[in-house]
Design a protein around this motif. Structure first.
Motif, PDB file in Angstrom:
ATOM      1  N   HIS A  62       0.840  -1.204   0.000  1.00 33.85           N
ATOM      2  CA  HIS A  62       0.000   0.000   0.000  1.00 33.85           C
ATOM      3  C   HIS A  62       0.874   1.252   0.000  1.00 33.85           C
ATOM      4  O   HIS A  62       0.630   2.213  -0.749  1.00 33.85           O
ATOM      5  CB  HIS A  62      -0.907   0.002   1.234  1.00 33.85           C
ATOM      6  CG  HIS A  62      -1.515   1.338   1.543  1.00 33.85           C
ATOM      7  ND1 HIS A  62      -2.652   1.801   0.922  1.00 33.85           N
ATOM      8  CD2 HIS A  62      -1.134   2.316   2.417  1.00 33.85           C
ATOM      9  CE1 HIS A  62      -2.945   2.997   1.387  1.00 33.85           C
ATOM     10  NE2 HIS A  62      -2.044   3.330   2.294  1.00 33.85           N
ATOM     11  N   TYR A  81      -1.260  -1.891  -6.129  1.00 31.38           N
ATOM     12  CA  TYR A  81      -2.645  -1.831  -5.674  1.00 31.38           C
ATOM     13  C   TYR A  81      -3.309  -3.212  -5.759  1.00 31.38           C
ATOM     14  O   TYR A  81      -4.026  -3.626  -4.846  1.00 31.38           O
ATOM     15  CB  TYR A  81      -3.428  -0.831  -6.518  1.00 31.38           C
ATOM     16  CG  TYR A  81      -4.909  -0.800  -6.198  1.00 31.38           C
ATOM     17  CD1 TYR A  81      -5.375  -0.207  -5.028  1.00 31.38           C
ATOM     18  CD2 TYR A  81      -5.836  -1.385  -7.066  1.00 31.38           C
ATOM     19  CE1 TYR A  81      -6.726  -0.183  -4.728  1.00 31.38           C
ATOM     20  CE2 TYR A  81      -7.190  -1.370  -6.762  1.00 31.38           C
ATOM     21  CZ  TYR A  81      -7.629  -0.763  -5.595  1.00 31.38           C
ATOM     22  OH  TYR A  81      -8.978  -0.756  -5.301  1.00 31.38           O
ATOM     23  N   MET A  85      -4.871  -5.289  -2.592  1.00 30.01           N
ATOM     24  CA  MET A  85      -6.240  -5.791  -2.487  1.00 30.01           C
ATOM     25  C   MET A  85      -6.263  -7.312  -2.254  1.00 30.01           C
ATOM     26  O   MET A  85      -7.032  -7.813  -1.432  1.00 30.01           O
ATOM     27  CB  MET A  85      -7.019  -5.453  -3.757  1.00 30.01           C
ATOM     28  CG  MET A  85      -7.296  -3.964  -3.953  1.00 30.01           C
ATOM     29  SD  MET A  85      -8.322  -3.245  -2.620  1.00 30.01           S
ATOM     30  CE  MET A  85      -7.083  -2.470  -1.588  1.00 30.01           C
ATOM     31  N   LYS A  88      -4.970  -8.176   1.271  1.00 29.32           N
ATOM     32  CA  LYS A  88      -5.999  -7.865   2.267  1.00 29.32           C
ATOM     33  C   LYS A  88      -7.066  -8.960   2.305  1.00 29.32           C
ATOM     34  O   LYS A  88      -7.677  -9.196   3.354  1.00 29.32           O
ATOM     35  CB  LYS A  88      -6.641  -6.515   1.970  1.00 29.32           C
ATOM     36  CG  LYS A  88      -5.787  -5.324   2.371  1.00 29.32           C
ATOM     37  CD  LYS A  88      -6.498  -4.019   2.091  1.00 29.32           C
ATOM     38  CE  LYS A  88      -5.694  -2.837   2.607  1.00 29.32           C
ATOM     39  NZ  LYS A  88      -6.357  -1.539   2.311  1.00 29.32           N
ATOM     40  N   ASP A 226      -7.000   4.422   1.424  1.00 29.65           N
ATOM     41  CA  ASP A 226      -8.025   3.391   1.607  1.00 29.65           C
ATOM     42  C   ASP A 226      -9.394   4.021   1.387  1.00 29.65           C
ATOM     43  O   ASP A 226      -9.892   4.774   2.223  1.00 29.65           O
ATOM     44  CB  ASP A 226      -7.938   2.802   3.014  1.00 29.65           C
ATOM     45  CG  ASP A 226      -8.787   1.544   3.178  1.00 29.65           C
ATOM     46  OD1 ASP A 226      -9.698   1.336   2.354  1.00 29.65           O
ATOM     47  OD2 ASP A 226      -8.528   0.776   4.116  1.00 29.65           O
ATOM     48  N   THR A 227     -10.001   3.726   0.233  1.00 28.01           N
ATOM     49  CA  THR A 227     -11.280   4.340  -0.123  1.00 28.01           C
ATOM     50  C   THR A 227     -12.444   3.376   0.045  1.00 28.01           C
ATOM     51  O   THR A 227     -13.541   3.635  -0.445  1.00 28.01           O
ATOM     52  CB  THR A 227     -11.245   4.833  -1.576  1.00 28.01           C
ATOM     53  OG1 THR A 227     -10.943   3.732  -2.454  1.00 28.01           O
ATOM     54  CG2 THR A 227     -10.191   5.921  -1.765  1.00 28.01           C
ATOM     55  N   THR A 228     -12.234   2.263   0.736  1.00 33.47           N
ATOM     56  CA  THR A 228     -13.315   1.315   0.939  1.00 33.47           C
ATOM     57  C   THR A 228     -14.367   1.926   1.868  1.00 33.47           C
ATOM     58  O   THR A 228     -14.043   2.694   2.781  1.00 33.47           O
ATOM     59  CB  THR A 228     -12.802   0.003   1.551  1.00 33.47           C
ATOM     60  OG1 THR A 228     -12.221   0.274   2.842  1.00 33.47           O
ATOM     61  CG2 THR A 228     -11.748  -0.631   0.643  1.00 33.47           C
ATOM     62  N   SER A 229     -15.613   1.580   1.629  1.00 26.61           N
ATOM     63  CA  SER A 229     -16.696   2.119   2.457  1.00 26.61           C
ATOM     64  C   SER A 229     -16.537   1.701   3.911  1.00 26.61           C
ATOM     65  O   SER A 229     -16.880   2.452   4.825  1.00 26.61           O
ATOM     66  CB  SER A 229     -18.050   1.655   1.918  1.00 26.61           C
ATOM     67  OG  SER A 229     -18.124   0.237   1.895  1.00 26.61           O
ATOM     68  N   GLU A 230     -15.993   0.508   4.130  1.00 26.42           N
ATOM     69  CA  GLU A 230     -15.779   0.028   5.497  1.00 26.42           C
ATOM     70  C   GLU A 230     -14.817   0.935   6.252  1.00 26.42           C
ATOM     71  O   GLU A 230     -15.076   1.330   7.399  1.00 26.42           O
ATOM     72  CB  GLU A 230     -15.233  -1.400   5.474  1.00 26.42           C
ATOM     73  CG  GLU A 230     -14.968  -1.974   6.864  1.00 26.42           C
ATOM     74  CD  GLU A 230     -14.359  -3.368   6.809  1.00 26.42           C
ATOM     75  OE1 GLU A 230     -14.153  -3.952   7.883  1.00 26.42           O
ATOM     76  OE2 GLU A 230     -14.107  -3.868   5.694  1.00 26.42           O
ATOM     77  N   ASN A 245      -8.429  11.676   0.236  1.00 34.48           N
ATOM     78  CA  ASN A 245      -7.765  10.502  -0.318  1.00 34.48           C
ATOM     79  C   ASN A 245      -6.452  10.882  -0.985  1.00 34.48           C
ATOM     80  O   ASN A 245      -6.303  11.984  -1.521  1.00 34.48           O
ATOM     81  CB  ASN A 245      -8.674   9.803  -1.335  1.00 34.48           C
ATOM     82  CG  ASN A 245      -9.912   9.232  -0.695  1.00 34.48           C
ATOM     83  OD1 ASN A 245      -9.878   8.720   0.425  1.00 34.48           O
ATOM     84  ND2 ASN A 245     -11.039   9.320  -1.391  1.00 34.48           N
TER      85      ASN A 245
END
Length: 265
Positions: A62, A81, A85, A88, A226-230, A245
């Motif tokens: 990352h 990237y 992913m 992870k 980290d643009t994940t919704s979580e 971001n």
């Protein structure tokens, strides 16, 4: 030193990079930091790959991805990237199958940087300490940048160093220790916090600030790739000021720092 055309001829997206750095002088100075640190970063990636430690592997690829985005090394950024992913997701088989191509591309970028920076030792670069520290050296108010990317730390320092003491932490552990040192003097006026850091991540820092009831004293904004919704939802479950971001421009980082500092005014 070779000209910028050398980079462009080798498919480096220099124009995109200048949206962040503003000019080639700043680009070159910060690239020197990347050049000095790339071997250590690749060694950490190799270490966690060999140990099949996907959690820490993800953190370092990352970081590699973020740095490559800043400097316009698009192909390596995209490959990093993908590794981020998949690691992870604990997909070691993917990482194992695609590890060699990632390292080959990293070697190409490293060689490219070395050729470009050849005979480019400049006085403006030589003053930068090789080891980051979270200790302030003046009586100025403090902006704390907690991010494992030397690029980010150096960039923020360049922008705000005249007005503020810009302190650095390369992981959550350093950030927490530094915050503890200034809990009573209230000199930390803004914290810029990455979420993905080795050893102790940004969420642990948020937990500590929350438990110590310091969000109004030392307000926090998130700077993250980290643009994940979580991740976004989890970050905003804390009373942070804002989140931007990576990669970001100089204007955007100025806006978020001003907003963060004014939050406690």
């Amino acid at each position: 030193m070779k000209t910028v055309e050398f980079l462009k001829q080798n498919n480096v997206d220099v124009e995109k990079s200048l949206e962040l750095f503003g000019d080639m002088e700043t680009y070159n100075q910060t690239l020197k930091e990347f050049q000095d640190g790339i071997d250590n970063k690749l060694a950490e990636i190799e270490k966690y790959y060999n140990e099949a430690d996907m959690a820490n592997y993800a953190i370092y690829v990352h970081s590699l991805k973020s740095d490559c985005k800043y400097f316009g090394f698009t192909k390596l950024a995209e490959m990093s990237y993908e590794h981020e992913m998949q690691s992870k997701a604990d997909n070691y088989e993917f990482v194992k199958e695609n590890y060699a191509p990632l390292m080959e591309e990293a070697a190409k970028v490293k060689q490219l940087v070395n050729e470009y920076m050849e005979d480019s030792v400049e006085e403006t670069i030589s003053e930068t300490p090789s080891t980051p520290t979270a200790e302030p050296v003046s009586n100025k108010n403090i902006i704390l940048v907690a991010d494992d990317s030397e690029v980010v730390r150096m960039f923020v320092k360049k922008i705000f160093d005249e007005e503020y003491e810009v302190a650095s932490a390369i992981n959550g552990e350093e950030a927490i220790n530094f915050i503890k040192q200034h809990e009573t003097d209230h000199k930390i006026k803004a914290i810029l916090l990455d979420l993905n850091m080795p050893k102790v991540d940004g969420f642990a820092v948020l937990d500590y600030i929350n438990q110590a009831d310091l969000f109004l004293v030392s307000p926090v904004s998130i700077i993250s790739g980290d643009t994940t919704s979580e991740a976004i939802n989890k970050a905003f479950s804390f009373p942070i000021v804002d989140m931007i971001n990576k990669p970001f421009s100089e204007d955007k980082i100025k806006q978020i720092v001003e907003k963060t500092i004014n939050f406690s005014s």
